[in-house]
Write a protein that holds these residues in place. Sequence first.
Motif, PDB file in Angstrom:
ATOM      1  N   CYS A 124       8.659   3.005 -22.528  1.00 53.99           N
ATOM      2  CA  CYS A 124       9.923   3.085 -23.266  1.00 53.99           C
ATOM      3  C   CYS A 124      10.116   1.949 -24.264  1.00 53.99           C
ATOM      4  O   CYS A 124      11.106   1.954 -25.011  1.00 53.99           O
ATOM      5  N   ARG A 125       9.212   0.991 -24.298  1.00 58.00           N
ATOM      6  CA  ARG A 125       9.418  -0.171 -25.156  1.00 58.00           C
ATOM      7  C   ARG A 125       9.577   0.196 -26.636  1.00 58.00           C
ATOM      8  O   ARG A 125      10.410  -0.404 -27.337  1.00 58.00           O
ATOM      9  N   PRO A 126       8.838   1.197 -27.145  1.00 57.22           N
ATOM     10  CA  PRO A 126       9.039   1.541 -28.568  1.00 57.22           C
ATOM     11  C   PRO A 126      10.443   2.029 -28.895  1.00 57.22           C
ATOM     12  O   PRO A 126      10.908   1.855 -30.025  1.00 57.22           O
ATOM     13  N   THR A 127      11.131   2.646 -27.934  1.00 57.60           N
ATOM     14  CA  THR A 127      12.480   3.149 -28.208  1.00 57.60           C
ATOM     15  C   THR A 127      13.575   2.270 -27.607  1.00 57.60           C
ATOM     16  O   THR A 127      14.667   2.178 -28.166  1.00 57.60           O
ATOM     17  N   ALA A 128      13.300   1.624 -26.472  1.00 60.77           N
ATOM     18  CA  ALA A 128      14.336   0.835 -25.790  1.00 60.77           C
ATOM     19  C   ALA A 128      14.184  -0.662 -26.006  1.00 60.77           C
ATOM     20  O   ALA A 128      15.090  -1.432 -25.653  1.00 60.77           O
ATOM     21  N   GLY A 129      13.057  -1.075 -26.578  1.00 61.55           N
ATOM     22  CA  GLY A 129      12.848  -2.513 -26.735  1.00 61.55           C
ATOM     23  C   GLY A 129      12.742  -3.193 -25.378  1.00 61.55           C
ATOM     24  O   GLY A 129      12.141  -2.661 -24.440  1.00 61.55           O
ATOM     25  N   GLU A 130      13.369  -4.351 -25.246  1.00 58.41           N
ATOM     26  CA  GLU A 130      13.287  -5.107 -23.996  1.00 58.41           C
ATOM     27  C   GLU A 130      14.442  -4.814 -23.051  1.00 58.41           C
ATOM     28  O   GLU A 130      14.483  -5.342 -21.939  1.00 58.41           O
ATOM     29  N   ARG A 131      15.390  -3.996 -23.472  1.00 55.02           N
ATOM     30  CA  ARG A 131      16.481  -3.674 -22.552  1.00 55.02           C
ATOM     31  C   ARG A 131      15.998  -2.695 -21.482  1.00 55.02           C
ATOM     32  O   ARG A 131      14.946  -2.057 -21.620  1.00 55.02           O
ATOM     33  N   THR A 132      16.758  -2.581 -20.411  1.00 56.93           N
ATOM     34  CA  THR A 132      16.426  -1.643 -19.355  1.00 56.93           C
ATOM     35  C   THR A 132      16.544  -0.211 -19.882  1.00 56.93           C
ATOM     36  O   THR A 132      17.605   0.181 -20.382  1.00 56.93           O
ATOM     37  N   PRO A 133      15.478   0.561 -19.830  1.00 55.59           N
ATOM     38  CA  PRO A 133      15.552   1.919 -20.378  1.00 55.59           C
ATOM     39  C   PRO A 133      16.455   2.816 -19.536  1.00 55.59           C
ATOM     40  O   PRO A 133      16.617   2.613 -18.331  1.00 55.59           O
ATOM     41  N   ARG A 134      17.048   3.794 -20.202  1.00 57.32           N
ATOM     42  CA  ARG A 134      17.865   4.800 -19.525  1.00 57.32           C
ATOM     43  C   ARG A 134      16.956   5.992 -19.207  1.00 57.32           C
ATOM     44  O   ARG A 134      16.417   6.631 -20.122  1.00 57.32           O
ATOM     45  N   VAL A 135      16.786   6.259 -17.938  1.00 56.28           N
ATOM     46  CA  VAL A 135      15.826   7.271 -17.487  1.00 56.28           C
ATOM     47  C   VAL A 135      16.556   8.359 -16.715  1.00 56.28           C
ATOM     48  O   VAL A 135      17.438   8.070 -15.895  1.00 56.28           O
ATOM     49  N   HIS A 186      16.370  15.642  -1.108  1.00 55.53           N
ATOM     50  CA  HIS A 186      16.137  14.584  -0.113  1.00 55.53           C
ATOM     51  C   HIS A 186      15.019  13.647  -0.565  1.00 55.53           C
ATOM     52  O   HIS A 186      15.083  12.427  -0.340  1.00 55.53           O
ATOM     53  N   LEU A 187      13.996  14.188  -1.229  1.00 55.52           N
ATOM     54  CA  LEU A 187      12.914  13.354  -1.741  1.00 55.52           C
ATOM     55  C   LEU A 187      13.361  12.526  -2.936  1.00 55.52           C
ATOM     56  O   LEU A 187      13.037  11.339  -3.038  1.00 55.52           O
ATOM     57  N   LEU A 188      14.124  13.162  -3.807  1.00 58.10           N
ATOM     58  CA  LEU A 188      14.518  12.491  -5.041  1.00 58.10           C
ATOM     59  C   LEU A 188      15.524  11.383  -4.794  1.00 58.10           C
ATOM     60  O   LEU A 188      15.518  10.357  -5.484  1.00 58.10           O
ATOM     61  N   LEU A 189      16.386  11.556  -3.804  1.00 55.52           N
ATOM     62  CA  LEU A 189      17.352  10.500  -3.486  1.00 55.52           C
ATOM     63  C   LEU A 189      16.639   9.256  -2.970  1.00 55.52           C
ATOM     64  O   LEU A 189      17.027   8.125  -3.294  1.00 55.52           O
ATOM     65  N   ALA A 190      15.597   9.459  -2.174  1.00 59.61           N
ATOM     66  CA  ALA A 190      14.836   8.309  -1.680  1.00 59.61           C
ATOM     67  C   ALA A 190      14.102   7.612  -2.824  1.00 59.61           C
ATOM     68  O   ALA A 190      14.045   6.374  -2.889  1.00 59.61           O
ATOM     69  N   PHE A 191      13.552   8.395  -3.752  1.00 67.77           N
ATOM     70  CA  PHE A 191      12.871   7.820  -4.916  1.00 67.77           C
ATOM     71  C   PHE A 191      13.863   7.071  -5.804  1.00 67.77           C
ATOM     72  O   PHE A 191      13.589   5.948  -6.258  1.00 67.77           O
ATOM     73  N   LEU A 234      14.817  -1.701  -7.525  1.00 69.59           N
ATOM     74  CA  LEU A 234      13.889  -2.434  -8.380  1.00 69.59           C
ATOM     75  C   LEU A 234      14.430  -2.674  -9.777  1.00 69.59           C
ATOM     76  O   LEU A 234      13.716  -3.147 -10.665  1.00 69.59           O
ATOM     77  N   GLY A 235      15.704  -2.345  -9.983  1.00 60.03           N
ATOM     78  CA  GLY A 235      16.351  -2.668 -11.249  1.00 60.03           C
ATOM     79  C   GLY A 235      16.234  -1.611 -12.324  1.00 60.03           C
ATOM     80  O   GLY A 235      16.487  -1.892 -13.503  1.00 60.03           O
ATOM     81  N   LEU A 236      15.857  -0.390 -11.951  1.00 58.03           N
ATOM     82  CA  LEU A 236      15.768   0.687 -12.936  1.00 58.03           C
ATOM     83  C   LEU A 236      16.627   1.858 -12.465  1.00 58.03           C
ATOM     84  O   LEU A 236      16.150   2.745 -11.767  1.00 58.03           O
ATOM     85  N   PRO A 237      17.903   1.889 -12.860  1.00 56.86           N
ATOM     86  CA  PRO A 237      18.746   3.036 -12.506  1.00 56.86           C
ATOM     87  C   PRO A 237      18.164   4.314 -13.103  1.00 56.86           C
ATOM     88  O   PRO A 237      17.630   4.313 -14.212  1.00 56.86           O
ATOM     89  N   ILE A 238      18.260   5.400 -12.354  1.00 58.47           N
ATOM     90  CA  ILE A 238      17.702   6.659 -12.818  1.00 58.47           C
ATOM     91  C   ILE A 238      18.658   7.785 -12.440  1.00 58.47           C
ATOM     92  O   ILE A 238      19.130   7.857 -11.293  1.00 58.47           O
ATOM     93  N   ALA A 239      18.985   8.614 -13.398  1.00 58.92           N
ATOM     94  CA  ALA A 239      19.876   9.749 -13.155  1.00 58.92           C
ATOM     95  C   ALA A 239      19.048  10.939 -12.682  1.00 58.92           C
ATOM     96  O   ALA A 239      17.880  11.082 -13.059  1.00 58.92           O
ATOM     97  N   LEU A 240      19.654  11.790 -11.862  1.00 57.61           N
ATOM     98  CA  LEU A 240      19.010  13.019 -11.408  1.00 57.61           C
ATOM     99  C   LEU A 240      19.679  14.199 -12.092  1.00 57.61           C
ATOM    100  O   LEU A 240      20.908  14.292 -12.119  1.00 57.61           O
TER     101      LEU A 240
END
Length: 446
Positions: free
Chosen positions: A172-183, A197-202, A209-215
């Motif tokens: 994501c660095r080409p689009t997000a730079g050094e900020r935390t990417p939105r995934v 149940h699998l995705l919630l654990a992931f 680990l500092g990378l919020p991720i939307a489902l």
Amino acid sequence: MSVTEAYLQECLADGGGMRDVVSRTRFPPAFQECWGARMLARPMFVPEGELAAAVRDIETVFTLLGSLPFRLFDGDVDHYCSLLGIAPDKAAVLRRFAGTGPVRYGRADLYHDGRDFKLLEFNVASDLGGTDRAEMQRSLLDTEPFGEFARRHGLGYVHTGEEIVRALRGACRPTAGERTPRVALVCARGGLARFGHLLLAFRETLHRLGLPIALAELDDVTESAGALRVAGVPVDAVFRFFTVDDVCADTRAARHAEPILRAHEEGRAVLWTPMDSSLYSNKGALSLLSDPGHGAVFTDAERRAVDRLLPWTRLLADGPTRVGDRTVDMLDHCVERRTELIAKPLRDFGGTGILVGWELSPHAWESALRDAVKDHFIVQERVTPRTEKVVDPGTAAVEEWIAAWGVFITPGGYAGTDVRASPAGSGAVVNYGTNQLTRTTGVFTH
């Protein structure tokens, strides 16, 4: 005394509570909810050098898989897809992304035959299971007496989630730079209910680990002002949990997937991973590597890596084939080798559709093979896995289990190992979907 022997000895003595250490360990809530009832009573151990040697061959095979359409078919992806039973509508989607080879992301599934690791299949895809499993090792190290045991024996592990976060940040660095990417992790319609149940654990692992991720599901992804959005929030990357089959299932799915595919092609967002991974996770690709008729396109070093890692694997066909220095009828040859072969559909997953020769009668095996010729299967030489000893926490009985090892790789290289295991004698396929006795665990190196 090996690390495994020392661990089993402490489990049997059980003066300090090693035998039930897994059940006493506090795992993250979503991980516990997902896997608590399906955890093996012990982790697995492997010498670091032995695993590293297997990983080198795994990475070589990954590179070779990605090169097959170009080395064998001069980049004719349609010809490649036709040979591997990939329908034209799906081939058209995959061809859009078939360039220099797949993003280095996948999981190699292996047995250990007592001497070496042997490759059963290679899952080159982003919709992988096991990506959260290293939370088991992390949590065990905080639980005594296992933590002290690990320090004493110099145990280590690679956390798969950490490697995934590193890979996503880099992509994501080409689009997000050094900020935390939105995934956003995006499934097909109905995927959140099926895999929730699998995705919630992931997701829990990546959040820690500092990378919020939307489902989300495909229908939830919109496009406005040049950006992909989920719940109105722009996303830098779509972590793909939908497949080419999902995209081609109906016009609605194709319509919702198209903005994601186009945004990746135009560099406005990252599709992790691009659709072309299905070209290489198709089990027929392994048969192309195994077939000595294609040996001239590989270097000696590449051929040696394939021979070390991959058992004899061929596309199932009705016609002549070379076996050693003989020409034989492929189907007749496979019928005769019933107790030595397993047949797998090229594109199914989760253990579905597998034909296990040694579990079928001669008549049933021959009949099944003759039907399978029409449906795109591979046949693969049987790998007899070594058994792993597990001490039952309740009875202290020493039981024999079969372990299937999943080795992850990312662009950064080796990305950790998980294991799924089932009791010896409970079936030839070690899989959560087909064997309810299958359990999961993590792997430590020493």
